[in-house]
Design an enzyme around this catalytic site. Structure first.
Site, PDB file in Angstrom:
ATOM      1  CB  SER A  89      -0.937   0.020   1.208  1.00  0.00           C
ATOM      2  OG  SER A  89      -1.925  -0.958   1.040  1.00  0.00           O
ATOM      3  N   GLY A 140      -4.620  -2.016  -0.598  1.00  0.00           N
ATOM      4  CA  GLY A 140      -3.822  -1.722  -1.787  1.00  0.00           C
ATOM      5  C   GLY A 140      -3.586  -0.241  -1.948  1.00  0.00           C
ATOM      6  CB  CYS A 172      -7.134  -0.904   3.756  1.00  0.00           C
ATOM      7  SG  CYS A 172      -6.350   0.711   3.675  1.00  0.00           S
ATOM      8  CG  LEU A 173      -8.183  -0.685  -2.629  1.00  0.00           C
ATOM      9  CD1 LEU A 173      -8.338   0.786  -3.000  1.00  0.00           C
ATOM     10  CD2 LEU A 173      -7.154  -1.349  -3.553  1.00  0.00           C
ATOM     11  CG  ASN A 210      -0.824   2.477   4.686  1.00  0.00           C
ATOM     12  OD1 ASN A 210      -0.777   3.633   4.232  1.00  0.00           O
ATOM     13  ND2 ASN A 210      -0.303   1.448   4.052  1.00  0.00           N
ATOM     14  N   GLY A 258      -4.916   6.886   2.370  1.00  0.00           N
ATOM     15  CA  GLY A 258      -4.931   8.286   1.958  1.00  0.00           C
ATOM     16  C   GLY A 258      -6.292   8.708   1.447  1.00  0.00           C
ATOM     17  CG  HIS A 273      -4.190  -2.147   7.660  1.00  0.00           C
ATOM     18  ND1 HIS A 273      -3.964  -2.840   6.491  1.00  0.00           N
ATOM     19  CD2 HIS A 273      -4.342  -0.854   7.308  1.00  0.00           C
ATOM     20  CE1 HIS A 273      -3.957  -1.993   5.484  1.00  0.00           C
ATOM     21  NE2 HIS A 273      -4.176  -0.780   5.943  1.00  0.00           N
ATOM     22  CD  GLU A 296      -3.508  -6.124   7.769  1.00  0.00           C
ATOM     23  OE1 GLU A 296      -4.699  -6.090   8.117  1.00  0.00           O
ATOM     24  OE2 GLU A 296      -3.016  -5.310   6.977  1.00  0.00           O
TER      25      GLU A 296
END
Lengths: 368, 564
Positions: A45, A230, A257-258, A299, A301, A342, A344
């Site tokens: 990512s 990603g 996330c993505l 993480n 944007g 995340h 994980e």
């Protein structure tokens, strides 16, 4: 040796060389985690980004064989205050200097990272270049495309499908385990720890490239589908959105996330770019149904625009306590959930690990 | 709501001004929430006994009789015992045991007394750790020579022998072999008044790591800070040099220990702050839970100042039922108390011992705390924070030189590095100065090699100043400037730079040049902010530290450059 960090607004910061020689362009972002640089360096990512770590002493515990999150270093470059030359940790096999050198990654140290963090905080993320020669750096910076205009997913996704076992990647010809649930993973920039955690919770992951179609994935008759994290702007990923649309309602879906943004786009929602993103291991997230707050590893944007979600198709389940942005959604009428952070970890807190078991249990229920 | 707050009484070793700090914060915090605060403390030399800190103030002895009378007169709704150190906690327990709290219908705020008992009672704590599968050091109770014989092949060596019910632990010791254990164990059995000894796994040389954690009544848990002890297991953490955050733990290790700490406060049902101490094997993932302090402690004061996160203030609000996501983070003014501070600097705490007053005192350090105070320093590098902390100590040594150790034979110095004492850090540095490798010094003192290499950096800078001095007339101006700049960057004070670089044989021109560069360099520090979030959010707090870097967070007046 002197090395420079040039920003698109013309700022020139002088530091010292670290890692390979040359020049590397990327979006300058900061991460506030105090540990976890190896995981960050190998997280897909961060593809296309010059990652600055706000903690000033980096490399203290070296680099080890186990904490890799993908097959290679993914960041475009690294910006630190001070890199530790001789690490101290029982698992360390090399220093961060060696690691960057061997992998041809350019980095810079001796930067006042706090000053740079503050400028990104007020002006937003920006393009930059780490270089040994200012002129070369400037021409590379002006010639290169903007971060948001590049498709990084096609760079980081696996070229061919593979299965995941106790020792890592396995060829597709390896048999499935009837005791384990078949988890199809759509790889847009996967971290290994997601596969490790799902293996631990009783799944047999099968990883597909981001170009896989819904038909290809469904032909394996998985018990559930994971939408991976990603890099880059989710709005560029029409083909992935289409794939997700083809799976929604047919199999349980979990997105990370993505994956959260892809699920949002699959029901017609929109995403937008945050000023400087969320990157670190201390972000509080509130579950709107229980009121409970969890510290998460983040993480990203881009974020889901809650107003854009069709209220009959999806709802927001979690929000960030700091800025109120969307941290989780779920679809109405079928099992499809996703979170923006995340579970994980790697790096970051382990508080959200229960998601792996929860989704695995859900897959088992659905199978019956 | 009327809340009774119990102070910590007189200052003693292990319970000093930190509880005044915590109590004062708590009183203010409760009053912010509209509570009426009734304070009892016997120590007038405290901030909390200032008239504007509480609503009602009683300067009375801290014992059950006096407290009962105050309770009868003031009829508080609640009692907050977890901020006054062990004194407050013990009093609350006694008041509860004697039925006084029940009689006057005073409820206990914050962590329930039952949870505190569970954490503090050795046996019930071990039982709980077993239930939640968190490791505690294995131990064996031995009541006879037969028992002793049975465990000879079972226990891990080295092990620690502790006779039960002897004064000051006489008859105990470390057994390295089976025959040691047989000898020490039999002696211990004879000396123990009840013929009972305990044999425990020795963790000497393991890393000592602490986590400051908080939990609210809804079960939300956060870590405020973790800390790594410079001195490995075997020295009381109050007597150890402590670094925040941990420096030598990988992300996996950091979060493994963090997860264990949070699991413990969750299972205890803490409502407020708590400190968890762990021993961590430097060669594996093995760890043990050593101790849990179910209240605001000395470490909480350090963690508060190291991170900017006001633990006592937040703990007081949790005690009256607020949750972490409802409490504002006063430091940023824009975020909530429910997050984990991110540091973008390094913090070093060095204890301060009273041996300059008690010159005949035993200066060796072990598991019983001897320090009476401590200093903390913040900087962007370990070296600079460490040097700053040494200067803060107000001992004779302002840098890394100590004539006592410099005069020692190699043999004596080795012994001085092995035995923890108040001034061992200078012995360690002198070993490095003699060219001993960090591996050799690590073997002697078990201090992690990362710390030793940082001290080595300081020794090297020291040497480079001496080298330039020896060149004197041949020295290039740029060399002199570079060496001085580097010395300032890693934290050497100007008097040290002067004394190392200019000696009686130095030429006048050279001395003047050195002086000129010192003057040029020392006005350069900037002030950066301790903001709990590593610069991610704009912050309101006026809490700063000085460092040699490009940009400060505080607009500097031209006249406010620091002088010595």
């Amino acid at each position: 040796m002197k090395r420079y960090l040039l920003l698109s607004d013309g700022t020139i910061l002088t530091g010292e060389s670290l890692g390979a020689k040359g020049a590397s362009v990327g979006e300058v972002v900061f991460n506030t985690g105090m540990t976890g640089y190896q995981e960050i360096l190998t997280d897909p990512s961060y593809s296309g980004q010059l990652v600055m770590l706000t903690y000033p002493l980096i490399g203290n515990y070296g680099i080890n064989e186990d904490d890799e999150e993908s097959d290679r270093i993914q960041v475009a470059g690294l910006i630190v205050k001070e890199a530790c030359e001789i690490p101290s940790n029982w698992r360390a096999t090399k220093s961060i200097h060696q690691y960057l050198d061997e992998n041809g990654i350019i980095a810079i140290q001796g930067i006042d990272t706090r000053a740079l963090t503050k400028s990104i905080r007020s002006a937003g993320v920006t393009m930059g270049v780490i270089c040994d020669d200012i002129e070369e750096g400037q021409s590379r910076l002006s010639a290169s495309a903007k971060y948001d205009d590049i498709d990084f997913v096609e760079v980081v996704t696996t070229q061919s499908s593979y299965k995941w076992g106790p020792a890592g990647k396995e060829p597709m010809s390896e048999p499935d385990d009837p005791q384990r649930l078949k988890l199809a993973v759509l790889d847009c920039g996967l971290k290994f720890n997601i596969l490790r955690r799902f293996w631990r919770s009783g799944c047999r992951p099968i990883v597909f490239p981001s170009t896989a179609t819904a038909e290809e994935i469904l032909s394996w008759n998985p018990d559930g589908v994971l939408l991976s994290p990603g890099p880059g702007d989710p709005q560029r990923l029409d083909h992935v959105t289409k794939t997700v649309q083809g799976i929604v309602g047919k199999k349980p879906i979990f997105g990370i996330c993505l994956g959260n943004q892809m699920l949002c786009q699959a029901v017609g929602g929109k995403t937008f770019k945050l000023k400087f993103g969320h990157r670190g291991g201390n972000h509080p997230v509130k579950d709107l149904s229980t009121g409970k707050v969890t510290i998460t590893s983040q993480n990203h944007g881009y974020a889901v625009d809650p107003e854009s979600l069709p209220p009959d198709l999806a709802r927001v389940t979690q929000i960030n306590v700091n800025d109120g942005t969307v941290e989780g959604i779920e679809l109405i009428g079928c099992y499809a959930k996703s979170i923006q952070y995340h579970p994980e970890a790697a790096p970051g807190p382990w508080d959200s690990r229960p998601y792996f078991q929860e989704f695995t249990d859900q897959m088992r229920l659905f199978k019956r | 709501m009327r809340v009774l707050v119990v102070g910590s009484g007189p200052i003693v070793i292990g319970q000093a001004a930190e509880f005044d700090y915590a109590g004062t914060q708590a009183c203010k915090s409760l009053r912010e929430e509209g509570c009426e605060v009734i304070l009892v403390n016997s120590n007038p030399a405290t901030i909390m006994t200032d008239p504007n800190v509480s609503d009602r103030l009683y300067i009375e002895p801290l014992n059950v009789d006096f407290l009962e009378r105050i309770i009868a007169k003031e009829r508080p709704d609640a009692l907050l015992p977890t901020l006054g150190g062990q004194t407050g906690l013990n009093l609350a327990t006694e008041l509860s045991d004697q039925g006084i709290l029940e009689k006057y219908q005073v409820r206990v705020l914050g962590t329930p007394l039952s949870a505190i008992k569970k954490a503090e009672d050795r046996e019930s704590f071990r039982e709980l750790m077993k239930q939640i599968k968190e490791p505690v050091p294995e131990s064996w109770i031995i009541r006879s020579e037969k028992d002793l014989e049975d465990v000879l092949d079972v226990v891990p060596y080295p092990c620690i022998v502790r006779p039960a019910y002897t004064l000051g632990g006489t008859g105990g010791g470390v057994a390295k072999t089976k025959s040691d254990l047989w000898e020490i164990g039999r002696k211990g059995l004879r000396l123990s008044m009840r013929s009972q000894i305990m044999v425990e796994r020795s963790l000497l040389g393991w890393k000592e790591i602490e986590y400051e954690v908080m939990r609210d009544s809804k079960g939300t848990c956060i870590t405020v800070c973790n800390m790594e002890n410079f001195d490995p297991m075997g020295v009381h953490t109050g007597d150890s040099i402590v670094i925040a955050p941990s420096q030598t733990l990988s992300d996996l290790e950091y979060h493994m220990l963090r997860t264990a700490s949070l699991k413990i406060i969750q299972s205890l049902g803490i409502e407020g702050g708590c400190n968890v101490q762990l021993a961590f094997n430097p060669e594996s993932f093995d760890y043990y839970i050593i101790e849990v302090n179910p209240r605001v402690s000395r470490s909480s004061a350090l963690a508060s100042k190291a991170t900017g996160y006001p633990i006592a203030r937040v703990a007081a609000k949790i005690a009256i039922g607020k949750t972490l996501d409802e409490i504002e983070n006063q430091v940023t003014g824009t975020t909530k108390a429910c997050f984990e501070p991110a540091l973008d600097y390094c913090v070093v705490k060095i204890p301060r011992w009273p041996f300059d007053k008690f010159v005949t005192g035993d200066r060796t350090l072990f598991t019983q705390m001897k320090a009476t105070g401590e200093v903390m320093a913040i900087d962007r590098s370990f070296e600079a924070a460490f040097m700053k902390a040494i200067r803060g100590l107000e001992v004779r040594q302002k840098d890394l030189r100590h004539p006592k150790f410099q005069a020692m034979t190699d043999e004596d110095l080795e012994a001085a590095i092995i035995q923890p004492t108040d001034d061992r850090l200078w012995a360690i540095v002198d070993g490095l100065r003699r060219g001993w490798s960090d591996a050799k010094v690590n073997k002697l003192c078990k201090v992690d090699r990362w710390f030793l290499r940082k001290l080595q950096v300081l020794v090297n800078v020291e040497q480079s100043m001496i080298n330039v001095c020896q060149q004197d007339n041949d020295a290039e101006t740029t060399d002199i400037a570079d060496v001085i700049k580097r010395a300032f960057l890693v934290g050497f004070p100007s008097p040290t730079i002067r004394s190392l670089m200019v000696t009686s044989t130095s030429s006048a021109e050279y001395a003047a040049l050195v002086e000129q560069h010192i003057e040029e360099q020392k006005v350069l520090p900037v002030f950066k902010m301790v903001d709990t979030c590593a610069g991610e959010f704009e912050s309101q707090t006026p809490y700063y530290y000085g460092t040699f870097e490009s940009e400060g967070d505080k607009p500097l007046l031209a006249s406010s450059a620091p002088t010595e």
